[in-house]
Scaffold this motif. Structure first.
Motif, PDB file in Angstrom:
ATOM      1  N   PHE A 131     -27.763  25.487   2.730  1.00  0.00           N
ATOM      2  CA  PHE A 131     -28.937  25.853   3.523  1.00  0.00           C
ATOM      3  C   PHE A 131     -29.419  27.278   3.276  1.00  0.00           C
ATOM      4  O   PHE A 131     -30.568  27.514   2.936  1.00  0.00           O
ATOM      5  CB  PHE A 131     -28.609  25.641   4.993  1.00  0.00           C
ATOM      6  CG  PHE A 131     -29.763  25.917   5.915  1.00  0.00           C
ATOM      7  CD1 PHE A 131     -30.880  25.103   5.910  1.00  0.00           C
ATOM      8  CD2 PHE A 131     -29.723  26.981   6.786  1.00  0.00           C
ATOM      9  CE1 PHE A 131     -31.930  25.347   6.773  1.00  0.00           C
ATOM     10  CE2 PHE A 131     -30.775  27.237   7.653  1.00  0.00           C
ATOM     11  CZ  PHE A 131     -31.875  26.414   7.644  1.00  0.00           C
ATOM     12  N   TYR A 134     -19.956  29.133   4.198  1.00  0.00           N
ATOM     13  CA  TYR A 134     -19.493  28.038   5.039  1.00  0.00           C
ATOM     14  C   TYR A 134     -18.018  28.174   5.376  1.00  0.00           C
ATOM     15  O   TYR A 134     -17.234  28.757   4.621  1.00  0.00           O
ATOM     16  CB  TYR A 134     -19.692  26.692   4.328  1.00  0.00           C
ATOM     17  CG  TYR A 134     -21.136  26.296   4.165  1.00  0.00           C
ATOM     18  CD1 TYR A 134     -21.806  25.609   5.169  1.00  0.00           C
ATOM     19  CD2 TYR A 134     -21.836  26.630   3.009  1.00  0.00           C
ATOM     20  CE1 TYR A 134     -23.137  25.254   5.028  1.00  0.00           C
ATOM     21  CE2 TYR A 134     -23.162  26.279   2.862  1.00  0.00           C
ATOM     22  CZ  TYR A 134     -23.815  25.590   3.876  1.00  0.00           C
ATOM     23  OH  TYR A 134     -25.131  25.255   3.741  1.00  0.00           O
ATOM     24  N   LEU A 179     -21.762  26.617   9.071  1.00  0.00           N
ATOM     25  CA  LEU A 179     -22.460  27.552   8.201  1.00  0.00           C
ATOM     26  C   LEU A 179     -22.467  28.925   8.874  1.00  0.00           C
ATOM     27  O   LEU A 179     -22.506  29.033  10.099  1.00  0.00           O
ATOM     28  CB  LEU A 179     -23.866  27.075   7.880  1.00  0.00           C
ATOM     29  CG  LEU A 179     -24.897  26.872   8.998  1.00  0.00           C
ATOM     30  CD1 LEU A 179     -25.617  28.178   9.325  1.00  0.00           C
ATOM     31  CD2 LEU A 179     -25.910  25.814   8.572  1.00  0.00           C
ATOM     32  N   GLN A 191     -23.306  28.217  12.884  1.00  0.00           N
ATOM     33  CA  GLN A 191     -23.886  26.999  13.436  1.00  0.00           C
ATOM     34  C   GLN A 191     -23.174  25.792  12.826  1.00  0.00           C
ATOM     35  O   GLN A 191     -22.901  25.784  11.614  1.00  0.00           O
ATOM     36  CB  GLN A 191     -25.382  26.945  13.105  1.00  0.00           C
ATOM     37  CG  GLN A 191     -26.139  25.827  13.791  1.00  0.00           C
ATOM     38  CD  GLN A 191     -27.649  25.976  13.596  1.00  0.00           C
ATOM     39  OE1 GLN A 191     -28.114  26.904  12.949  1.00  0.00           O
ATOM     40  NE2 GLN A 191     -28.430  25.072  14.178  1.00  0.00           N
ATOM     41  N   CYS A 225     -22.590  22.315  10.983  1.00  0.00           N
ATOM     42  CA  CYS A 225     -23.420  21.720   9.946  1.00  0.00           C
ATOM     43  C   CYS A 225     -22.888  20.353   9.551  1.00  0.00           C
ATOM     44  O   CYS A 225     -21.741  19.996   9.860  1.00  0.00           O
ATOM     45  CB  CYS A 225     -23.495  22.638   8.726  1.00  0.00           C
ATOM     46  SG  CYS A 225     -21.930  22.871   7.869  1.00  0.00           S
ATOM     47  N   ASP A 226     -23.728  19.596   8.835  1.00  0.00           N
ATOM     48  CA  ASP A 226     -23.308  18.282   8.361  1.00  0.00           C
ATOM     49  C   ASP A 226     -22.665  18.410   6.981  1.00  0.00           C
ATOM     50  O   ASP A 226     -22.483  19.521   6.464  1.00  0.00           O
ATOM     51  CB  ASP A 226     -24.485  17.308   8.353  1.00  0.00           C
ATOM     52  CG  ASP A 226     -25.620  17.759   7.428  1.00  0.00           C
ATOM     53  OD1 ASP A 226     -25.365  18.553   6.498  1.00  0.00           O
ATOM     54  OD2 ASP A 226     -26.769  17.312   7.635  1.00  0.00           O
ATOM     55  N   GLY A 233     -24.268  20.504   4.426  1.00  0.00           N
ATOM     56  CA  GLY A 233     -24.431  21.923   4.719  1.00  0.00           C
ATOM     57  C   GLY A 233     -25.634  22.244   5.564  1.00  0.00           C
ATOM     58  O   GLY A 233     -25.945  23.430   5.770  1.00  0.00           O
ATOM     59  N   GLU A 234     -26.343  21.220   6.064  1.00  0.00           N
ATOM     60  CA  GLU A 234     -27.526  21.439   6.890  1.00  0.00           C
ATOM     61  C   GLU A 234     -27.127  21.572   8.357  1.00  0.00           C
ATOM     62  O   GLU A 234     -26.172  20.934   8.817  1.00  0.00           O
ATOM     63  CB  GLU A 234     -28.501  20.261   6.738  1.00  0.00           C
ATOM     64  CG  GLU A 234     -28.973  20.018   5.307  1.00  0.00           C
ATOM     65  CD  GLU A 234     -29.919  21.097   4.815  1.00  0.00           C
ATOM     66  OE1 GLU A 234     -30.342  21.926   5.636  1.00  0.00           O
ATOM     67  OE2 GLU A 234     -30.233  21.091   3.608  1.00  0.00           O
ATOM     68  N   PRO A 235     -27.838  22.407   9.139  1.00  0.00           N
ATOM     69  CA  PRO A 235     -27.509  22.549  10.565  1.00  0.00           C
ATOM     70  C   PRO A 235     -27.578  21.204  11.285  1.00  0.00           C
ATOM     71  O   PRO A 235     -28.482  20.399  11.047  1.00  0.00           O
ATOM     72  CB  PRO A 235     -28.598  23.505  11.076  1.00  0.00           C
ATOM     73  CG  PRO A 235     -29.084  24.222   9.856  1.00  0.00           C
ATOM     74  CD  PRO A 235     -28.965  23.253   8.720  1.00  0.00           C
TER      75      PRO A 235
END
Length: 458
Positions: A15, A279, A290, A302, A304-305, A308-310
């Motif tokens: 991200f 990460y 992340l 935050q 993340c999936d 690597g996305e929030p």
């Protein structure tokens, strides 16, 4: 987005790094060669702020007087490509009134992050707090003044900073090696540190050959740190500045989880400078949290999936924020750095080998450059005399508070002999605290004495 392997090898990827990749592609800090100054042809002056200033004008903006710059360059140019850690006697004009052992102690400033990590039940947030603690030290590392190299046997004590006790000792002179141990009810922190350098003319690369062991007491988990290297730019010509591009890897040796944080290189007009992102990974190398921020401002995280996305419905949580520093401070000290230098924070029964007592450091703090230089030379000659005496007697230097182990640990920059805390300092402090004889002793009256042969090395 790339694969997990791509993300890890890129220092976090995903991200935040995908955004930064475009910024980095714009270029790097402006490199200019000084061609018109006699004898300086081809030397690079790197301006992190970009701009179109003439290279010669930029080169003259450093802290050196012209005659000092000329003299220093004549001395140093023959060392290009060499490790100058122990080769060169440096002038006090580039020093700050602090020793390297005191610099080591500056990592304690935000130790409440480790208290939070120890109390945290979430393994990934525990690692995020711990990684933020290590990142927090990089603000102090950006100072452009050099600390004094510790004398062999020199020590530094910090007692009861937020409940933390810390002792550091210089255990080797060639090569220079410093060892430290910090502890409170939540953690123990041990470091064996040896710097390796490469002088490049107007800059120097600094490689942190060292081993760090952090233990959180509640879980018993053990953490290992591999920090990025550091580059000091415009060492002689131009305004000195520091960059630490690369990966910081913090591994939970107990569980296999790790944090991989990427320190961005400085780009055009300072773009990307101070930025950190990456990460926290599970032991299966899946991104879980992340992290992003600037080491001179704050760090946040935050969930993340796996890409690597929030995670939807989550928000950035600030983990750490840099405290305000004194305005217009000559040495760019934080308030905490001033505390470390102060006799107000010296413990009862201060060891005579303590860095605060160094006469060259104390003279520089008072602004007496001439006395600082002469005292520095006197201490260095006394250290050389002790070395000759040890060799003549076939003696070895034995540290007081740390023991050399049989462990040899590999690092990205070479193997390292490892020292461990021997516990004797804890016994020493217990005896001091139970004594009433030293209650009113004036620490400023103590003569600096790290010497192995104190009565014979004059």
């Amino acid at each position: 987005m790339g694969s997990k392997e791509d993300q890890s090898s890129a220092g976090g990827g995903g991200f935040f790094s995908s955004i930064a990749a475009g910024v980095r592609s714009w270029g790097t800090a402006v490199h200019k060669s000084v061609n018109g100054l006699m004898g300086y042809e081809g030397l690079e002056v790197i301006n992190p702020e970009g701009g179109n200033e003439d290279a010669e004008a930029e080169a003259l903006r450093g802290r050196w007087k012209q005659e000092d710059r000329d003299s220093y360059w004549k001395m140093m140019h023959k060392y290009i490509g060499a490790d100058v850690t122990s080769l060169v006697t440096l002038p006090v004009i580039i020093f700050e009134p602090m020793s390297m052992l005191q610099r080591m102690a500056e990592i304690l400033e935000y130790s409440e992050l480790l208290n939070k990590a120890d109390e945290c039940d979430d393994p990934y947030m525990r690692l995020a707090y711990t990684a933020s603690w290590f990142v927090s030290n990089y603000y102090a590392l950006q100072r452009t003044w050099k600390p004094f190299n510790p004398i062999l046997g020199e020590t530094f004590e910090v007692i009861n900073h937020c409940g933390v006790t810390f002792i550091a000792e210089q255990v080797s002179h060639h090569p220079p090696m410093s060892v430290g141990h910090g502890e409170n009810e939540h953690f123990t922190y041990d470091i064996t540190s040896k710097l390796k350098t490469k002088f490049l003319g107007n800059s120097v690369d600094v490689y942190p050959v060292g081993r760090t062991r952090l233990v959180l007491k509640k879980s018993g988990h053990v953490f290992d740190l591999v920090p990025p290297p550091t580059k000091v730019n415009n060492l002689i010509f131009g305004r000195t500045w520091v960059d630490s591009p690369g990966e910081l890897v913090l591994t939970n040796l107990t569980t296999g989880e790790k944090a991989v944080l990427y320190f961005h290189p400085c780009g055009w007009f300072g773009q990307g400078r101070f930025e950190v992102d990456g990460y926290v990974y599970s032991s299966e190398e899946e991104p879980k949290v992340l992290m992003a921020g600037k080491f001179n401002e704050s760090m946040s995280c935050q969930p993340c999936d796996l890409e690597g996305e929030p995670l939807p419905g989550t928000e950035l949580k600030e983990l750490w924020r840099c405290l305000p520093s004194p305005a217009n401070d000559k040495y760019q000290y934080t308030h905490f750095a001033h505390k470390l230098n102060s006799f107000d924070t010296a413990p009862k029964g201060l060891l005579p080998s303590d860095s605060r007592l160094r006469p060259d450091r104390f003279a520089l703090e008072k602004g007496d450059m001439s006395k600082s230089g002469s005292e520095k030379s006197r201490l260095e000659e006394k250290q050389r005399a002790e070395k000759r005496m040890r060799e003549a007697r076939n003696d070895k230097f034995t540290p007081r508070w740390f023991n050399l182990t049989e462990d040899i640990t590999p690092t990205p920059w070479g193997d390292l002999e490892v020292y461990e805390f021997n516990g004797k300092y804890t016994e020493h402090r217990a005896q001091i605290e139970s004594s009433t004889a030293l209650t009113d002793a004036d620490p400023t009256a103590i003569e600096f004495n790290p010497w192995q042969y104190p009565d014979e090395s004059e």
